[in-house]
Design an enzyme around this catalytic site. Structure first.
Site, PDB file in Angstrom:
ATOM      1  N   GLU A   1      53.012   9.206   6.860  1.00 44.83           N
ATOM      2  CA  GLU A   1      53.991   8.641   7.795  1.00 44.83           C
ATOM      3  C   GLU A   1      53.287   7.986   8.978  1.00 44.83           C
ATOM      4  O   GLU A   1      52.333   8.551   9.536  1.00 44.83           O
ATOM      5  CB  GLU A   1      54.950   9.738   8.275  1.00 44.83           C
ATOM      6  CG  GLU A   1      56.013   9.206   9.233  1.00 44.83           C
ATOM      7  CD  GLU A   1      57.177  10.159   9.453  1.00 44.83           C
ATOM      8  OE1 GLU A   1      57.279  11.179   8.729  1.00 44.83           O
ATOM      9  OE2 GLU A   1      57.991   9.874  10.347  1.00 44.83           O
TER      10      GLU A   1
ATOM     11  N   HIS B   1      63.736  10.213  18.839  1.00 46.57           N
ATOM     12  CA  HIS B   1      64.634   9.331  18.091  1.00 46.57           C
ATOM     13  C   HIS B   1      65.984   9.194  18.807  1.00 46.57           C
ATOM     14  O   HIS B   1      66.423  10.114  19.499  1.00 46.57           O
ATOM     15  CB  HIS B   1      64.894   9.903  16.699  1.00 46.57           C
ATOM     16  CG  HIS B   1      63.648  10.133  15.896  1.00 46.57           C
ATOM     17  ND1 HIS B   1      63.659  10.540  14.591  1.00 46.57           N
ATOM     18  CD2 HIS B   1      62.330  10.019  16.221  1.00 46.57           C
ATOM     19  CE1 HIS B   1      62.428  10.673  14.137  1.00 46.57           C
ATOM     20  NE2 HIS B   1      61.594  10.363  15.116  1.00 46.57           N
TER      21      HIS B   1
ATOM     22  N   HIS C   1      59.951  16.212   2.734  1.00 46.00           N
ATOM     23  CA  HIS C   1      59.129  16.110   3.945  1.00 46.00           C
ATOM     24  C   HIS C   1      58.373  17.427   4.152  1.00 46.00           C
ATOM     25  O   HIS C   1      58.966  18.499   4.139  1.00 46.00           O
ATOM     26  CB  HIS C   1      60.042  15.821   5.148  1.00 46.00           C
ATOM     27  CG  HIS C   1      59.333  15.301   6.356  1.00 46.00           C
ATOM     28  ND1 HIS C   1      58.275  15.960   6.945  1.00 46.00           N
ATOM     29  CD2 HIS C   1      59.526  14.186   7.102  1.00 46.00           C
ATOM     30  CE1 HIS C   1      57.858  15.261   7.988  1.00 46.00           C
ATOM     31  NE2 HIS C   1      58.594  14.173   8.109  1.00 46.00           N
TER      32      HIS C   1
ATOM     33  N   ASP D   1      57.729  10.413  20.843  1.00 49.56           N
ATOM     34  CA  ASP D   1      58.434  10.546  19.572  1.00 49.56           C
ATOM     35  C   ASP D   1      59.826  11.131  19.801  1.00 49.56           C
ATOM     36  O   ASP D   1      60.052  12.312  19.574  1.00 49.56           O
ATOM     37  CB  ASP D   1      57.598  11.437  18.639  1.00 49.56           C
ATOM     38  CG  ASP D   1      58.214  11.556  17.262  1.00 49.56           C
ATOM     39  OD1 ASP D   1      59.277  10.954  17.030  1.00 49.56           O
ATOM     40  OD2 ASP D   1      57.629  12.265  16.418  1.00 49.56           O
TER      41      ASP D   1
ATOM     42  N   TYR E   1      56.693  19.745   9.757  1.00 48.23           N
ATOM     43  CA  TYR E   1      56.017  18.888  10.742  1.00 48.23           C
ATOM     44  C   TYR E   1      55.022  19.656  11.602  1.00 48.23           C
ATOM     45  O   TYR E   1      54.298  19.079  12.395  1.00 48.23           O
ATOM     46  CB  TYR E   1      57.033  18.134  11.615  1.00 48.23           C
ATOM     47  CG  TYR E   1      58.089  18.992  12.241  1.00 48.23           C
ATOM     48  CD1 TYR E   1      57.783  19.821  13.307  1.00 48.23           C
ATOM     49  CD2 TYR E   1      59.396  18.970  11.765  1.00 48.23           C
ATOM     50  CE1 TYR E   1      58.753  20.612  13.877  1.00 48.23           C
ATOM     51  CE2 TYR E   1      60.376  19.765  12.326  1.00 48.23           C
ATOM     52  CZ  TYR E   1      60.051  20.589  13.390  1.00 48.23           C
ATOM     53  OH  TYR E   1      61.010  21.378  13.944  1.00 48.23           O
TER      54      TYR E   1
ATOM     55  N   HIS F   1      52.836  14.233   7.930  1.00 44.62           N
ATOM     56  CA  HIS F   1      52.236  13.679   9.147  1.00 44.62           C
ATOM     57  C   HIS F   1      50.742  13.977   9.097  1.00 44.62           C
ATOM     58  O   HIS F   1      50.364  15.119   8.841  1.00 44.62           O
ATOM     59  CB  HIS F   1      52.820  14.348  10.392  1.00 44.62           C
ATOM     60  CG  HIS F   1      54.301  14.134  10.575  1.00 44.62           C
ATOM     61  ND1 HIS F   1      55.008  14.711  11.601  1.00 44.62           N
ATOM     62  CD2 HIS F   1      55.193  13.402   9.864  1.00 44.62           C
ATOM     63  CE1 HIS F   1      56.279  14.331  11.517  1.00 44.62           C
ATOM     64  NE2 HIS F   1      56.425  13.550  10.466  1.00 44.62           N
TER      65      HIS F   1
ATOM     66  N   HIS G   1      58.682   5.538  15.416  1.00 45.59           N
ATOM     67  CA  HIS G   1      57.261   5.809  15.654  1.00 45.59           C
ATOM     68  C   HIS G   1      56.450   4.528  15.858  1.00 45.59           C
ATOM     69  O   HIS G   1      55.647   4.448  16.794  1.00 45.59           O
ATOM     70  CB  HIS G   1      56.664   6.599  14.481  1.00 45.59           C
ATOM     71  CG  HIS G   1      57.274   7.951  14.293  1.00 45.59           C
ATOM     72  ND1 HIS G   1      56.922   8.791  13.271  1.00 45.59           N
ATOM     73  CD2 HIS G   1      58.228   8.609  14.997  1.00 45.59           C
ATOM     74  CE1 HIS G   1      57.625   9.915  13.356  1.00 45.59           C
ATOM     75  NE2 HIS G   1      58.426   9.820  14.393  1.00 45.59           N
TER      76      HIS G   1
ATOM     77  N   HIS H   1      61.753   5.334   7.468  1.00 42.20           N
ATOM     78  CA  HIS H   1      62.557   6.210   8.324  1.00 42.20           C
ATOM     79  C   HIS H   1      63.210   5.309   9.354  1.00 42.20           C
ATOM     80  O   HIS H   1      62.512   4.704  10.174  1.00 42.20           O
ATOM     81  CB  HIS H   1      61.675   7.246   9.031  1.00 42.20           C
ATOM     82  CG  HIS H   1      61.301   8.406   8.157  1.00 42.20           C
ATOM     83  ND1 HIS H   1      60.290   9.272   8.479  1.00 42.20           N
ATOM     84  CD2 HIS H   1      61.844   8.846   6.994  1.00 42.20           C
ATOM     85  CE1 HIS H   1      60.210  10.209   7.529  1.00 42.20           C
ATOM     86  NE2 HIS H   1      61.138   9.962   6.628  1.00 42.20           N
TER      87      HIS H   1
ATOM     88  N   ARG I   1      59.122  24.981  10.351  1.00 46.56           N
ATOM     89  CA  ARG I   1      58.044  25.669  11.052  1.00 46.56           C
ATOM     90  C   ARG I   1      56.932  26.075  10.083  1.00 46.56           C
ATOM     91  O   ARG I   1      55.904  26.590  10.512  1.00 46.56           O
ATOM     92  CB  ARG I   1      58.535  26.924  11.798  1.00 46.56           C
ATOM     93  CG  ARG I   1      59.732  26.719  12.714  1.00 46.56           C
ATOM     94  CD  ARG I   1      59.498  25.786  13.879  1.00 46.56           C
ATOM     95  NE  ARG I   1      58.367  26.143  14.723  1.00 46.56           N
ATOM     96  CZ  ARG I   1      57.955  25.408  15.745  1.00 46.56           C
ATOM     97  NH1 ARG I   1      58.561  24.276  16.027  1.00 46.56           N
ATOM     98  NH2 ARG I   1      56.946  25.799  16.460  1.00 46.56           N
TER      99      ARG I   1
ATOM    100  N   ASP J   1      58.067   4.749   9.929  1.00 44.96           N
ATOM    101  CA  ASP J   1      59.127   5.260  10.786  1.00 44.96           C
ATOM    102  C   ASP J   1      59.317   4.247  11.921  1.00 44.96           C
ATOM    103  O   ASP J   1      58.386   3.983  12.693  1.00 44.96           O
ATOM    104  CB  ASP J   1      58.710   6.640  11.334  1.00 44.96           C
ATOM    105  CG  ASP J   1      59.818   7.308  12.127  1.00 44.96           C
ATOM    106  OD1 ASP J   1      60.339   6.675  13.059  1.00 44.96           O
ATOM    107  OD2 ASP J   1      60.143   8.475  11.831  1.00 44.96           O
TER     108      ASP J   1
ATOM    109  N   GLU K   1      66.897   9.542  10.547  1.00 48.10           N
ATOM    110  CA  GLU K   1      66.478  10.824  11.145  1.00 48.10           C
ATOM    111  C   GLU K   1      66.966  10.825  12.583  1.00 48.10           C
ATOM    112  O   GLU K   1      66.228  11.132  13.510  1.00 48.10           O
ATOM    113  CB  GLU K   1      64.954  10.941  11.141  1.00 48.10           C
ATOM    114  CG  GLU K   1      64.310  10.945   9.789  1.00 48.10           C
ATOM    115  CD  GLU K   1      62.795  10.986   9.915  1.00 48.10           C
ATOM    116  OE1 GLU K   1      62.218  10.118  10.601  1.00 48.10           O
ATOM    117  OE2 GLU K   1      62.199  11.909   9.351  1.00 48.10           O
TER     118      GLU K   1
HETATM  119 ZN    ZN Z   1      59.695  11.289  14.808  1.00 46.62          ZN
HETATM  120 FE    FE Z   2      60.032  10.072  10.581  1.00 50.30          FE
HETATM  121 FE    FE Z   3      58.308  12.769   9.826  1.00 47.85          FE
END
Ligand code: ZN
Ligand code: FE
Ligand code: FE
Length: 277
Positions: A142, A226, A67, A224, A70, A107, A179, A211, A37, A176, A256
């Site tokens: 990404e 996964h 990473h 998005d 996000y 991102h 993605h 990814h 967060r 990814d 992921e």
């Molecule tokens: Zn994702």
């Molecule tokens: Fe990813």
């Molecule tokens: Fe990511």
């Protein structure tokens, strides 16, 4: 040999996380630089970081990936939001420099009505500001699914960011699979076509990390979400072709996928490793 791992939590320390990776058959992994967060990061424990590095070298790990949270929006219109992204990313890069040169993945964010060109420009401008200090970390953009007003949902937009960054020798791309599939690139029926488009637009030499995720939805939905490997619309056969493709097989792969336990990640890592044997 295939380099593969999964997303892990550094909550019990960096060395412990690296040992955990090893215990589930991974030889790379990814972790959040701080709470996803975006809250304040704990100060870097340098002794722990050194211990992780020594351990990773001894175990012949591929590069690992840090990473960014996000929730950052590097191309936000609101000054405070963009400044917060800059502050966090600048601090993260300092921390990455103190580690064993992990890649730093982020991102590009969402333009939220400003238009794609403005989003691209703001993302590049932020990279120009943070890459000018004395860090040597390679930053990865990404590829995104193009959900909402997300930047990075086309190879062209990723290329446009890179083109505007002065020190772009330090900018790479993390692809990814969920993605790009959601963005409309057909990894299932035309992997070669997707990779030649990537090469033509961005250049395969920029591709430094994958990814590896299956997709809960059919191609091109810009959703998005996964799925575990083999349980989505990409499927095991396409994943097999991806991990064995000569343009990709030497890159580090990170899962992921949604799982509850390390046991499930260990099984999934083993599943993908078997595809390359
Ligand atoms: Zn994702
Ligand atoms: Fe990813
Ligand atoms: Fe990511």
């Amino acid at each position: 040999m295939l380099h593969i791992g999964c997303h892990l939590s550094p909550s019990e320390g960096l060395l412990k996380m690296a040992r955990t990776a090893s215990s589930i058959g991974a030889d790379t992994f990814q972790f959040f630089s701080r709470n996803p967060r975006g809250s304040k990061a704990k100060p870097l424990d340098e002794a722990d970081s050194d211990a992780m590095n020594a351990y990773l070298s001894g175990q012949a790990f591929a590069p690992v990936l840090v990473h960014a949270p996000y929730t950052l929006n590097p191309c936000a219109e609101k000054q405070e939001t963009a400044q917060f992204a800059e502050l966090v990313m600048r601090d993260d890069l300092q921390r990455c420099t103190a580690m064993r040169k992990p890649y730093y993945n982020f991102h590009p964010g969402s333009h939220v009505g400003q238009g794609e060109a403005a989003g691209i420009e703001k993302t590049a401008a932020l990279l120009n500001r943070i890459l000018s200090d004395d860090t040597d970390t390679t930053v990865l953009i990404e590829t995104m699914s193009g959900q909402g007003s997300e930047i990075g949902g086309t190879f062209e937009s990723v290329r446009a960011i890179i083109d505007e960054v002065r020190l772009n020798g330090r900018v790479g791309v993390c692809l990814d699979t969920c993605h790009v599939f959601q963005a409309g690139y057909d990894l299932v029926n035309d992997l070669d076509g997707v990779l030649s488009a990537f090469d033509r637009v961005i250049g395969l030499e920029r591709l430094l990390f994958i990814h590896l995720n299956d997709s809960k939805y059919e191609i091109g939905q810009h959703k998005d979400r996964h799925a575990p490997i083999g349980e989505g619309f990409i499927g095991c056969e396409a994943v097999d072709r991806i991990v064995n493709h000569p343009a990709l097989s030497n890159l580090p792969f990170c899962l992921e996928t949604p799982h509850e336990s390390l046991r499930e990640y260990a099984d999934e890592i083993a599943l993908v490793r078997r595809m390359t044997e």
